[in-house]
Design a protein around this motif. Structure first.
Motif, PDB file in Angstrom:
ATOM      1  N   PRO A   1       0.837  -1.216   0.000  1.00 55.12           N
ATOM      2  CA  PRO A   1       0.000   0.000   0.000  1.00 55.12           C
ATOM      3  C   PRO A   1       0.869   1.262   0.000  1.00 55.12           C
ATOM      4  CG  PRO A   1      -0.716  -1.516   1.707  1.00 55.12           C
ATOM      5  CD  PRO A   1       0.544  -2.085   1.134  1.00 55.12           C
ATOM      6  N   PHE A   2       2.098   1.148   0.560  1.00 55.39           N
ATOM      7  CA  PHE A   2       2.982   2.328   0.571  1.00 55.39           C
ATOM      8  C   PHE A   2       3.439   2.686  -0.846  1.00 55.39           C
ATOM      9  CE2 PHE A   2       3.600   0.535   4.868  1.00 55.39           C
ATOM     10  CZ  PHE A   2       3.072   1.609   5.577  1.00 55.39           C
ATOM     11  N   ALA A   3       3.628   1.659  -1.682  1.00 57.94           N
ATOM     12  CA  ALA A   3       4.007   1.934  -3.079  1.00 57.94           C
ATOM     13  C   ALA A   3       2.862   2.659  -3.783  1.00 57.94           C
ATOM     14  CB  ALA A   3       4.357   0.639  -3.800  1.00 57.94           C
ATOM     15  N   ALA A   4       1.622   2.263  -3.453  1.00 53.96           N
ATOM     16  CA  ALA A   4       0.461   2.939  -4.057  1.00 53.96           C
ATOM     17  C   ALA A   4       0.444   4.409  -3.638  1.00 53.96           C
ATOM     18  CB  ALA A   4      -0.816   2.234  -3.647  1.00 53.96           C
ATOM     19  N   LEU A   5       0.823   4.675  -2.372  1.00 50.58           N
ATOM     20  CA  LEU A   5       0.881   6.062  -1.882  1.00 50.58           C
ATOM     21  C   LEU A   5       1.942   6.856  -2.659  1.00 50.58           C
ATOM     22  CD1 LEU A   5      -0.339   7.762   0.438  1.00 50.58           C
ATOM     23  CD2 LEU A   5       1.458   6.895   1.921  1.00 50.58           C
ATOM     24  N   LEU A   6       3.100   6.216  -2.861  1.00 50.65           N
ATOM     25  CA  LEU A   6       4.213   6.910  -3.546  1.00 50.65           C
ATOM     26  C   LEU A   6       3.938   7.143  -5.021  1.00 50.65           C
ATOM     27  CD1 LEU A   6       7.239   5.066  -1.895  1.00 50.65           C
ATOM     28  CD2 LEU A   6       6.509   7.429  -1.517  1.00 50.65           C
ATOM     29  N   LEU A   7       3.041   6.355  -5.574  1.00 50.16           N
ATOM     30  CA  LEU A   7       2.723   6.480  -7.005  1.00 50.16           C
ATOM     31  C   LEU A   7       2.260   7.895  -7.365  1.00 50.16           C
ATOM     32  CD1 LEU A   7       2.855   4.435  -9.247  1.00 50.16           C
ATOM     33  CD2 LEU A   7       0.489   3.816  -8.796  1.00 50.16           C
ATOM     34  N   ARG A   8       1.632   8.585  -6.401  1.00 48.31           N
ATOM     35  CA  ARG A   8       1.150   9.956  -6.652  1.00 48.31           C
ATOM     36  C   ARG A   8       2.263  10.868  -7.151  1.00 48.31           C
ATOM     37  NH1 ARG A   8      -1.658  11.902  -1.287  1.00 48.31           N
ATOM     38  NH2 ARG A   8      -2.640   9.955  -0.752  1.00 48.31           N
TER      39      ARG A   8
ATOM     40  N   ASP B   1       5.037   6.090 -11.864  1.00 49.53           N
ATOM     41  CA  ASP B   1       5.023   4.742 -12.439  1.00 49.53           C
ATOM     42  C   ASP B   1       5.449   3.738 -11.361  1.00 49.53           C
ATOM     43  OD1 ASP B   1       7.979   4.078 -12.746  1.00 49.53           O
ATOM     44  OD2 ASP B   1       7.885   5.940 -13.893  1.00 49.53           O
ATOM     45  N   VAL B   2       5.031   2.480 -11.562  1.00 51.87           N
ATOM     46  CA  VAL B   2       5.204   1.485 -10.506  1.00 51.87           C
ATOM     47  C   VAL B   2       6.685   1.184 -10.216  1.00 51.87           C
ATOM     48  CG1 VAL B   2       4.654  -0.898  -9.814  1.00 51.87           C
ATOM     49  CG2 VAL B   2       2.923   0.518 -10.932  1.00 51.87           C
ATOM     50  N   PRO B   3       7.559   1.010 -11.237  1.00 52.67           N
ATOM     51  CA  PRO B   3       8.974   0.732 -10.904  1.00 52.67           C
ATOM     52  C   PRO B   3       9.618   1.853 -10.077  1.00 52.67           C
ATOM     53  CG  PRO B   3       8.536   0.267 -13.225  1.00 52.67           C
ATOM     54  CD  PRO B   3       7.303   0.913 -12.684  1.00 52.67           C
ATOM     55  N   SER B   4       9.305   3.125 -10.390  1.00 52.39           N
ATOM     56  CA  SER B   4       9.906   4.224  -9.603  1.00 52.39           C
ATOM     57  C   SER B   4       9.371   4.205  -8.174  1.00 52.39           C
ATOM     58  CB  SER B   4       9.595   5.597 -10.207  1.00 52.39           C
ATOM     59  OG  SER B   4       9.868   5.604 -11.561  1.00 52.39           O
ATOM     60  N   ALA B   5       8.067   3.930  -8.025  1.00 52.18           N
ATOM     61  CA  ALA B   5       7.494   3.875  -6.668  1.00 52.18           C
ATOM     62  C   ALA B   5       8.156   2.740  -5.879  1.00 52.18           C
ATOM     63  CB  ALA B   5       5.985   3.668  -6.757  1.00 52.18           C
ATOM     64  N   ALA B   6       8.387   1.603  -6.545  1.00 54.13           N
ATOM     65  CA  ALA B   6       9.024   0.464  -5.870  1.00 54.13           C
ATOM     66  C   ALA B   6      10.444   0.827  -5.434  1.00 54.13           C
ATOM     67  CB  ALA B   6       9.050  -0.739  -6.811  1.00 54.13           C
ATOM     68  N   ASN B   7      11.165   1.521  -6.298  1.00 56.23           N
ATOM     69  CA  ASN B   7      12.530   1.955  -5.973  1.00 56.23           C
ATOM     70  C   ASN B   7      12.541   2.882  -4.767  1.00 56.23           C
ATOM     71  OD1 ASN B   7      14.441   0.830  -7.549  1.00 56.23           O
ATOM     72  ND2 ASN B   7      14.185   2.287  -9.236  1.00 56.23           N
ATOM     73  N   GLU B   8      11.682   3.901  -4.815  1.00 58.83           N
ATOM     74  CA  GLU B   8      11.678   4.883  -3.722  1.00 58.83           C
ATOM     75  C   GLU B   8      11.292   4.214  -2.404  1.00 58.83           C
ATOM     76  OE1 GLU B   8      10.156   8.765  -4.174  1.00 58.83           O
ATOM     77  OE2 GLU B   8      11.257   9.123  -6.028  1.00 58.83           O
ATOM     78  N   LEU B   9      10.340   3.276  -2.485  1.00 61.21           N
ATOM     79  CA  LEU B   9       9.931   2.575  -1.263  1.00 61.21           C
ATOM     80  C   LEU B   9      11.122   1.801  -0.679  1.00 61.21           C
ATOM     81  CD1 LEU B   9       7.759   1.777   0.727  1.00 61.21           C
ATOM     82  CD2 LEU B   9       7.084  -0.073  -0.821  1.00 61.21           C
ATOM     83  N   ARG B  10      11.890   1.184  -1.573  1.00 63.42           N
ATOM     84  CA  ARG B  10      13.064   0.435  -1.114  1.00 63.42           C
ATOM     85  C   ARG B  10      14.058   1.383  -0.422  1.00 63.42           C
ATOM     86  NH1 ARG B  10      17.463  -0.549  -4.122  1.00 63.42           N
ATOM     87  NH2 ARG B  10      16.351  -0.113  -6.061  1.00 63.42           N
TER      88      ARG B  10
END
Ligand code: SAM
Length: 336
Positions: free
Chosen positions: A18-25, A29-38
């Protein structure tokens, strides 16, 4: 900016968290959100806090989702081999700045008269200290560096960055001398603080964006979160006296200082080809400066060795590297 499809949020939530979904804003895009979450998770794992990790993760992702630059969320930005601490109130170092800093270090090493004479560098408008510290990390010791900024917050952060990187072993333990001083480069009392037989390099990444371009063209994250003092020259009095465009007033002052201090090399970051051309005009239009500095170059974003000659207004100017115009480089007649 186009709206994101709801399916993208479901994918991020289902496949990552759910945090990746928050970062998507903000990431879009999903790969960038996944990276930032990491990166945010790694930051939490490496730093201590009394707050529970899950709560911290939620607060940091929420902060980022509101548009706060990642570097202010994580508190750092890599710059060459250094870890530069970033804080609101001080400009985040940019990759383009890192590229010319590295190139300048190579030039200084190639032309150093003798390895026992310390190279001396004056970094005006030093901000986080990234350029000064980047050069310190790349040049053989000892080096003498003086960084100046009008903002006490910037000067305190530059000192923090010096100690932080020395502690991490990313900067050599100090036979070099490096000082960060709060001062206004327009002050008539500045010069006595800059006494040095000859500076090897005067470098500056000054505020250079016009008020109009700041309002119309800069990204919202920059306008809302980074300090206007670092970006827009609000110096109407000096602009009138120096007789230049308001966005060029720092270059007019920096060239006055170069005319007095006669550093061996000078480098200024600029905002693009139009501003680079105006700075070249300022140098060429001044008999004293063009006598001192017959070598005037425009550096592009990736300033590697290759040159091409291009006509800029009335002058043929060598352009170094590839990408957009990023800086103006001057070299004294006795240094080629
Ligand atoms: C574009 S930022 C550059 C920061 C850093 N050198 C970098 O490359 O990331 C410009 C800096 O100039 C400083 N500054 C603004 N007006 C100044 C002045 N009159 N004298 C000295 N520094 C000034 C700002 O505080 C800011 O840190």
């Amino acid at each position: 900016m186009p709206r994101l499809r709801p399916s993208l949020f479901w994918t991020a939530r289902r496949d990552i968290s759910p945090f990746a979904a928050l970062l998507l804003r903000v990431c879009r895009d999903v790969p960038s959100a996944a990276n930032e979450l990491r990166w945010i998770r790694e930051h939490i794992a490496l730093t201590s806090s009394p707050a529970p990790p899950k709560f911290r993760l939620w607060k940091l992702c929420e902060k980022r989702a509101k548009g706060t630059p990642l570097q202010y969320v994580l508190g750092t930005q890599p710059f060459g081999g250094l870890e530069i601490k970033c804080r609101p109130g001080v400009l985040i170092p940019r990759h383009e700045t890192e590229a010319y800093t590295t190139e300048l270090a190579q030039i200084l090493v190639r032309h150093q008269p003798s390895s026992s004479t310390p190279l001396s560098i004056l970094d005006l408008c030093t901000g986080t200290g990234c350029i000064a510290l980047g050069l310190l990390s790349l040049l053989p010791s000892p080096v003498h560096i003086h960084g100046i900024d009008i903002s006490p917050t910037a000067i305190s952060l530059a000192n923090t960055n010096l100690h932080h990187n020395t502690r991490l072993g990313l900067l050599p333990p100090q036979p070099s001398s490096i000082h960060f001083t709060p001062a206004d480069i327009f002050s008539p009392f500045l010069l006595p603080f800059l006494t040095q037989p000859t500076w090897d390099l005067l470098i500056s990444n000054p505020p250079y964006i016009s008020r109009g371009a700041f309002a119309r063209e800069t990204a919202r994250a920059v306008r809302n979160y980074e300090p206007r003092l670092a970006l827009v020259p609000d110096r109407d009095g000096e602009t009138a006296v120096l007789g230049c465009a308001s966005e060029d007033v720092f270059y007019a002052r920096l060239l006055q200082l170069a005319g007095i201090l006669a550093p061996r090399r000078v480098f200024f970051e600029v905002a693009g080809i139009e501003q680079a051309a105006r700075v070249v005009d300022m140098v060429r239009g001044d008999a004293r400066l063009s006598g001192f500095y017959p070598q005037v170059e425009i550096w592009r974003d990736s300033p590697h060795e290759e040159y091409e000659m291009q006509r800029v207004r009335n002058y043929e100017v060598p352009f170094r590297g590839s990408g957009g115009a990023r800086g103006v480089y001057l070299c004294r007649h006795d240094q080629r």
